[in-house]
Design a protein around this motif. Structure first.
Motif, PDB file in Angstrom:
ATOM      1  N   THR A 216      58.112  40.233   7.627  1.00 30.56           N
ATOM      2  CA  THR A 216      57.783  40.770   8.951  1.00 30.56           C
ATOM      3  C   THR A 216      57.371  39.660   9.905  1.00 30.56           C
ATOM      4  N   VAL A 217      57.628  39.892  11.185  1.00 33.10           N
ATOM      5  CA  VAL A 217      57.251  38.968  12.257  1.00 33.10           C
ATOM      6  C   VAL A 217      56.373  39.729  13.246  1.00 33.10           C
ATOM      7  N   ASP A 218      55.175  39.213  13.517  1.00 28.69           N
ATOM      8  CA  ASP A 218      54.256  39.857  14.456  1.00 28.69           C
ATOM      9  C   ASP A 218      54.639  39.513  15.892  1.00 28.69           C
ATOM     10  N   LEU A 219      54.465  40.479  16.796  1.00 29.56           N
ATOM     11  CA  LEU A 219      54.832  40.296  18.200  1.00 29.56           C
ATOM     12  C   LEU A 219      53.598  40.401  19.092  1.00 29.56           C
ATOM     13  N   VAL A 220      53.569  39.569  20.159  1.00 33.34           N
ATOM     14  CA  VAL A 220      52.546  39.673  21.206  1.00 33.34           C
ATOM     15  C   VAL A 220      53.267  40.083  22.491  1.00 33.34           C
ATOM     16  N   VAL A 221      52.929  41.265  23.021  1.00 32.49           N
ATOM     17  CA  VAL A 221      53.624  41.845  24.176  1.00 32.49           C
ATOM     18  C   VAL A 221      52.746  41.707  25.420  1.00 32.49           C
ATOM     19  N   SER A 222      53.382  41.376  26.557  1.00 31.42           N
ATOM     20  CA  SER A 222      52.645  41.158  27.806  1.00 31.42           C
ATOM     21  C   SER A 222      52.227  42.474  28.455  1.00 31.42           C
ATOM     22  N   ASN A 223      51.000  42.495  28.959  1.00 33.92           N
ATOM     23  CA  ASN A 223      50.516  43.597  29.792  1.00 33.92           C
ATOM     24  C   ASN A 223      50.683  43.287  31.276  1.00 33.92           C
ATOM     25  N   GLY A 224      51.374  42.177  31.577  1.00 31.58           N
ATOM     26  CA  GLY A 224      51.525  41.766  32.968  1.00 31.58           C
ATOM     27  C   GLY A 224      50.362  40.887  33.397  1.00 31.58           C
ATOM     28  N   ALA A 225      50.392  40.507  34.666  1.00 31.19           N
ATOM     29  CA  ALA A 225      49.351  39.628  35.196  1.00 31.19           C
ATOM     30  C   ALA A 225      48.009  40.348  35.221  1.00 31.19           C
ATOM     31  N   GLY A 226      46.987  39.647  34.834  1.00 30.42           N
ATOM     32  CA  GLY A 226      45.646  40.217  34.866  1.00 30.42           C
ATOM     33  C   GLY A 226      45.014  40.059  36.244  1.00 30.42           C
ATOM     34  N   MET A 227      43.958  40.801  36.487  1.00 30.33           N
ATOM     35  CA  MET A 227      43.233  40.709  37.747  1.00 30.33           C
ATOM     36  C   MET A 227      42.353  39.454  37.734  1.00 30.33           C
ATOM     37  N   VAL A 228      42.367  38.729  38.866  1.00 34.46           N
ATOM     38  CA  VAL A 228      41.596  37.488  38.993  1.00 34.46           C
ATOM     39  C   VAL A 228      40.726  37.575  40.232  1.00 34.46           C
ATOM     40  N   LYS A 229      39.482  37.125  40.119  1.00 32.30           N
ATOM     41  CA  LYS A 229      38.597  37.084  41.279  1.00 32.30           C
ATOM     42  C   LYS A 229      38.959  35.887  42.154  1.00 32.30           C
ATOM     43  N   VAL A 230      39.119  36.144  43.452  1.00 32.93           N
ATOM     44  CA  VAL A 230      39.468  35.071  44.386  1.00 32.93           C
ATOM     45  C   VAL A 230      38.286  34.108  44.495  1.00 32.93           C
ATOM     46  N   PRO A 231      38.510  32.816  44.246  1.00 34.24           N
ATOM     47  CA  PRO A 231      37.408  31.852  44.342  1.00 34.24           C
ATOM     48  C   PRO A 231      37.047  31.553  45.798  1.00 34.24           C
ATOM     49  N   ASP A 232      35.821  31.108  46.016  1.00 31.19           N
ATOM     50  CA  ASP A 232      35.355  30.757  47.357  1.00 31.19           C
ATOM     51  C   ASP A 232      35.790  29.326  47.663  1.00 31.19           C
ATOM     52  N   MET A 233      36.673  29.173  48.655  1.00 30.30           N
ATOM     53  CA  MET A 233      37.201  27.859  48.997  1.00 30.30           C
ATOM     54  C   MET A 233      36.658  27.325  50.323  1.00 30.30           C
ATOM     55  N   THR A 234      35.805  28.082  50.996  1.00 30.44           N
ATOM     56  CA  THR A 234      35.292  27.633  52.289  1.00 30.44           C
ATOM     57  C   THR A 234      34.478  26.354  52.120  1.00 30.44           C
ATOM     58  N   GLY A 235      34.721  25.404  53.039  1.00 30.35           N
ATOM     59  CA  GLY A 235      34.012  24.133  53.011  1.00 30.35           C
ATOM     60  C   GLY A 235      34.624  23.101  52.093  1.00 30.35           C
ATOM     61  N   LYS A 236      35.603  23.510  51.267  1.00 30.83           N
ATOM     62  CA  LYS A 236      36.221  22.581  50.316  1.00 30.83           C
ATOM     63  C   LYS A 236      37.424  21.883  50.943  1.00 30.83           C
ATOM     64  N   ASP A 237      37.795  20.764  50.339  1.00 29.03           N
ATOM     65  CA  ASP A 237      38.961  20.013  50.793  1.00 29.03           C
ATOM     66  C   ASP A 237      40.226  20.841  50.570  1.00 29.03           C
ATOM     67  N   TYR A 238      41.097  20.877  51.580  1.00 24.86           N
ATOM     68  CA  TYR A 238      42.281  21.745  51.501  1.00 24.86           C
ATOM     69  C   TYR A 238      43.192  21.362  50.336  1.00 24.86           C
ATOM     70  N   VAL A 239      43.425  20.073  50.131  1.00 22.26           N
ATOM     71  CA  VAL A 239      44.380  19.637  49.101  1.00 22.26           C
ATOM     72  C   VAL A 239      43.953  20.131  47.725  1.00 22.26           C
ATOM     73  N   SER A 240      42.683  19.906  47.368  1.00 29.12           N
ATOM     74  CA  SER A 240      42.209  20.329  46.048  1.00 29.12           C
ATOM     75  C   SER A 240      42.137  21.851  45.952  1.00 29.12           C
ATOM     76  N   ALA A 241      41.753  22.524  47.048  1.00 28.86           N
ATOM     77  CA  ALA A 241      41.669  23.990  47.036  1.00 28.86           C
ATOM     78  C   ALA A 241      43.051  24.613  46.866  1.00 28.86           C
ATOM     79  N   ALA A 242      44.034  24.099  47.602  1.00 31.11           N
ATOM     80  CA  ALA A 242      45.395  24.633  47.498  1.00 31.11           C
ATOM     81  C   ALA A 242      45.960  24.408  46.102  1.00 31.11           C
ATOM     82  N   LYS A 243      45.648  23.254  45.515  1.00 32.51           N
ATOM     83  CA  LYS A 243      46.126  22.949  44.166  1.00 32.51           C
ATOM     84  C   LYS A 243      45.537  23.923  43.156  1.00 32.51           C
TER      85      LYS A 243
END
Length: 457
Positions: A216-243
């Motif tokens: 037998t071969v075990d399978l891992v099936v996707s539930n799709g993208a999970g929910m993520v909390k939007v991080p606070d980027m205010t005041g941060k450098d744009y290049v690093s925040a966008a990355k």
């Protein structure tokens, strides 16, 4: 097994063998009277010296053994073989007495033979003295190793490789595994930002790993993208925040804006508030980035010259050179020469911004009685036209360039009567002196004539 002891025992195997051949098997019941006679009879018949007295088949012995403990066989007599092998002449093996011991002569011969054998070198000792022994031995070892390697490589172990079922649906993965001779084992689920819901993320064993058919071969099936909390980027450098946001799966849009408090290149605000739970792959975040402090552009100011006693043409040139809008009116004057500026508004010395409008009054000369019936006023409107795409930004800021030409007793169409810029519809009232009875009006807007008509009394 019944008594826990062997039937015969002696010092040598040969002596034990002779006892098996010549002596009757000892009675089991003598050692343990509790053993039923029927059970002892099974043993006696199975170990009879003459094969003719033994069971004809294993089935017969089993049937006899199954009933050996029945009460009906309680008083069964002792089994006696029909063919007594002891009546025959006893056979004595060469070199042994009847009790299995060697004769003195045999012992002496054996001792002499042992001494002779010790003096003679063995066959292998003679072989090992020759160098070819070692060469042939090495070649033989190499051949044996090659044979073993090829035998192992060519052996069909029945293993297959786990097929790659990543990104397939569960049913498609199951079909592909079964086609390879494998079965689906445990199925688990987890979120994935890269694999769509319902499709395979991974297998265990992994793709390409060897596995026996039927396993037998075990399978891992996707539930799709999970929910993520939007991080606070205010005041941060744009290049690093966008990355960072891109790594989480967000689409990022940049919008630049002036700021007096946030450093250049840092984020002023974000379109989705920090802490909101979203699916990154389906979300776009706009980051407003500071481009530094607002630079105030002070408009050019002009200190007006005194245009009195300027000719109309001179006043028009002054207004054009200083990006001013000139509006002229005419009136009679007994003191100011005809065609010269009588007055201006705002007054000379006033500071005005570029693009402002100044109004001048131009002398028509002294008023004469005969002019009373020859004066005509023409009223008209010039409509404002929105600037086109091909116009420069400086022209768009000024508005429409309007030039008015009149022909009467005092003016000619070869000279500009009024030259100005308008940013909205504007009405004009132009006086004509028509002693000869007729005149002409021409209006040009941004280089195109928009009005051209005769003027009569």
């Amino acid at each position: 097994m019944i008594t826990g002891k062997v039937p015969f025992n002696d010092d040598t195997p040969v002596a034990i063998a002779l006892k098996h051949a010549q002596e009757p098997i000892p009675s089991i019941r003598k050692k343990d009277p509790k053993v039923p006679q029927a059970l002892e009879n099974v043993v006696l018949k199975a170990t009879a010296k003459d094969p003719r007295d033994r069971y004809a088949s294993a089935q017969g012995m089993k049937a006899d053994l199954d009933t050996s403990l029945d009460p009906s066989r309680k008083d069964e007599p002792v089994f006696v073989p029909a063919h007594n092998i002891n009546t025959d002449e006893t056979i004595v093996l060469p070199g042994f007495k009847a009790n299995g011991e060697k004769t003195d002569k045999d012992k002496a011969n054996a001792s002499d033979q042992k001494k002779d054998d010790e003096k003679k070198p063995s066959f292998w000792e003679n072989i090992k003295k020759h160098k070819w022994w070692w060469i042939l031995s090495g070649l033989a070892a190499i051949v044996i190793i090659f044979i073993m390697v090829f035998a192992l490589n060519g052996r069909d172990t029945g293993d297959v490789q786990v097929p790659d079922v990543t990104n397939l649906t569960e049913n498609s993965a199951r079909n592909k595994l079964q086609a390879a001779g494998l079965e689906v084992g445990e199925i688990s689920h987890k979120h994935s930002d890269s694999i769509d819901a319902g499709k395979i993320i991974s297998t265990s064993p992994g793709a390409g790993d060897p596995i026996a058919k039927g396993k037998t071969v075990d399978l891992v099936v996707s539930n799709g993208a999970g929910m993520v909390k939007v991080p606070d980027m205010t005041g941060k450098d744009y290049v690093s925040a966008a990355k960072k946001l891109s790594k989480l799966g967000f689409d990022v849009i940049r919008k630049d804006q002036s700021s007096n408090t946030v450093a250049v290149g840092n984020i002023i605000s974000q379109s989705i508030a920090a802490g909101v739970e979203v699916k990154p792959k389906q979300t776009t975040i706009t980051l407003v980035v500071s481009k530094g402090k607002t630079v105030s552009h002070k408009k050019n100011t002009i200190k007006l010259k005194d245009l009195r006693n300027y000719s109309l043409k001179g006043a028009q040139d002054y207004a054009k050179d200083n990006h001013l809008t000139l509006q002229a009116t005419q009136k009679y004057s007994d003191t100011v020469e005809k065609g010269m500026v009588i007055s201006m508004s705002p007054e000379a010395g006033t500071e005005v911004e570029s693009g402002s409008t100044i109004t001048i009054s131009v002398s028509k000369g002294p008023k004469q009685n005969q002019d009373k019936d020859s004066s005509v006023t023409k009223t008209f409107t010039v409509n404002y036209k929105a600037p086109g795409k091909d116009q420069s930004s400086s022209d768009k800021d000024k508005g429409n360039h309007v030039q008015i030409y009149i022909s009467d007793d005092d003016h000619s169409l070869s000279s500009i009567y009024r030259d100005l810029y308008i940013k909205h519809d504007m009405s004009f009232s132009i006086p004509f002196s028509l002693k000869d009875g007729s005149g002409e009006l021409r209006v040009v807007r941004d280089g195109q004539t928009v009005l051209n008509e005769k003027v009569t009394k």
